[in-house]
Design a protein around this motif. Structure first.
Motif, PDB file in Angstrom:
ATOM      1  N   LEU A   7     119.779 -34.561  43.087  1.00 49.72           N
ATOM      2  CA  LEU A   7     119.037 -35.779  42.760  1.00 49.72           C
ATOM      3  C   LEU A   7     118.179 -36.244  43.937  1.00 49.72           C
ATOM      4  O   LEU A   7     117.022 -36.642  43.756  1.00 49.72           O
ATOM      5  N   LEU A   8     118.742 -36.191  45.138  1.00 50.36           N
ATOM      6  CA  LEU A   8     117.974 -36.605  46.314  1.00 50.36           C
ATOM      7  C   LEU A   8     116.755 -35.701  46.492  1.00 50.36           C
ATOM      8  O   LEU A   8     115.645 -36.192  46.734  1.00 50.36           O
ATOM      9  N   PRO A  77     129.890 -34.337  45.835  1.00 53.94           N
ATOM     10  CA  PRO A  77     129.236 -34.241  44.524  1.00 53.94           C
ATOM     11  C   PRO A  77     128.512 -35.522  44.094  1.00 53.94           C
ATOM     12  O   PRO A  77     127.472 -35.455  43.443  1.00 53.94           O
ATOM     13  N   ASP A  78     129.029 -36.706  44.497  1.00 54.67           N
ATOM     14  CA  ASP A  78     128.393 -37.940  44.027  1.00 54.67           C
ATOM     15  C   ASP A  78     127.743 -38.797  45.118  1.00 54.67           C
ATOM     16  O   ASP A  78     127.246 -39.887  44.838  1.00 54.67           O
ATOM     17  N   VAL A 106     123.811 -42.476  45.979  1.00 50.72           N
ATOM     18  CA  VAL A 106     125.044 -42.485  45.194  1.00 50.72           C
ATOM     19  C   VAL A 106     124.656 -42.143  43.767  1.00 50.72           C
ATOM     20  O   VAL A 106     123.753 -42.757  43.200  1.00 50.72           O
ATOM     21  N   SER A 107     125.341 -41.153  43.201  1.00 51.14           N
ATOM     22  CA  SER A 107     125.039 -40.769  41.823  1.00 51.14           C
ATOM     23  C   SER A 107     126.163 -41.197  40.887  1.00 51.14           C
ATOM     24  O   SER A 107     127.304 -41.417  41.309  1.00 51.14           O
ATOM     25  N   ASN A 109     127.192 -40.070  36.809  1.00 53.21           N
ATOM     26  CA  ASN A 109     126.915 -39.297  35.590  1.00 53.21           C
ATOM     27  C   ASN A 109     125.587 -38.536  35.660  1.00 53.21           C
ATOM     28  O   ASN A 109     124.812 -38.529  34.705  1.00 53.21           O
ATOM     29  N   GLY A 110     125.310 -37.921  36.819  1.00 57.83           N
ATOM     30  CA  GLY A 110     124.121 -37.094  36.965  1.00 57.83           C
ATOM     31  C   GLY A 110     122.822 -37.843  37.151  1.00 57.83           C
ATOM     32  O   GLY A 110     121.739 -37.256  37.059  1.00 57.83           O
ATOM     33  N   LYS A 111     122.907 -39.150  37.427  1.00 56.23           N
ATOM     34  CA  LYS A 111     121.712 -39.977  37.662  1.00 56.23           C
ATOM     35  C   LYS A 111     121.900 -40.737  38.977  1.00 56.23           C
ATOM     36  O   LYS A 111     123.014 -40.886  39.472  1.00 56.23           O
ATOM     37  N   ILE A 112     120.791 -41.257  39.500  1.00 57.73           N
ATOM     38  CA  ILE A 112     120.845 -42.038  40.736  1.00 57.73           C
ATOM     39  C   ILE A 112     121.293 -43.462  40.408  1.00 57.73           C
ATOM     40  O   ILE A 112     120.658 -44.158  39.627  1.00 57.73           O
ATOM     41  N   LYS A 113     122.375 -43.871  41.016  1.00 56.57           N
ATOM     42  CA  LYS A 113     122.873 -45.250  40.890  1.00 56.57           C
ATOM     43  C   LYS A 113     122.284 -46.117  42.006  1.00 56.57           C
ATOM     44  O   LYS A 113     121.937 -47.273  41.794  1.00 56.57           O
TER      45      LYS A 113
END
Length: 141
Positions: A7-8, A77-78, A106-107, A109-113
């Motif tokens: 994601l990053l 992972p997150d 911080v991710s 469920n596979g998205k950026i939080k």
């Protein structure tokens, strides 16, 4: 499902594409630049519409804004922590803007939080403010 590192890297690669960036975030995802507060600026953007408005301003503020020299320093992972740089010109002032960012993502469920980035605010003021650092210290005289 994408890891925090994936994601990053997508975020950094797509920094000039607000539509793509927003897709990477959760509905309540946020970007924080806490040290912006020291310059009297907003430092927290949350939600797709708000993030989109922030991201669409980047290409208008800087010519050819692209991250480079990406160094992943900590990875789970997150969550991921990295350093990355940019070397561009500020559109309104014509001044160079070189910045090294430190970012934590911080991710969920596979998205950026959350992305929280730190940067040198002196470089921001020198590049973006009409009178550079004088604009920061003018109220203190």
């Amino acid at each position: 499902m994408k890891t925090a590192k994936e994601l990053l890297l997508l975020y950094l690669e797509n920094i000039g594409n607000p539509d793509r960036l927003v897709e990477l975030f959760t509905e309540d995802g946020a970007l924080e630049l806490p040290y912006h507060a020291s310059l009297g600026r907003n430092w927290h953007w949350e939600g797709h519409e708000v993030l989109h408005n922030f991201f669409k301003g980047i290409p208008q503020t800087f010519q050819d804004f692209k991250f480079q020299n990406i160094k992943i320093l900590i990875e789970t992972p997150d969550q991921v922590f990295a350093e990355y740089e940019v070397d561009v010109v500020a559109t309104k002032t014509g001044r160079p803007y070189h910045q090294t960012y430190m970012g934590r993502l911080v991710s969920e469920n596979g998205k950026i939080k959350l992305i929280r980035e730190a940067m040198d605010m002196i470089a921001v003021a020198r590049s973006l403010f009409p009178n550079g650092l004088d604009d920061i210290y003018s109220d203190k005289k």
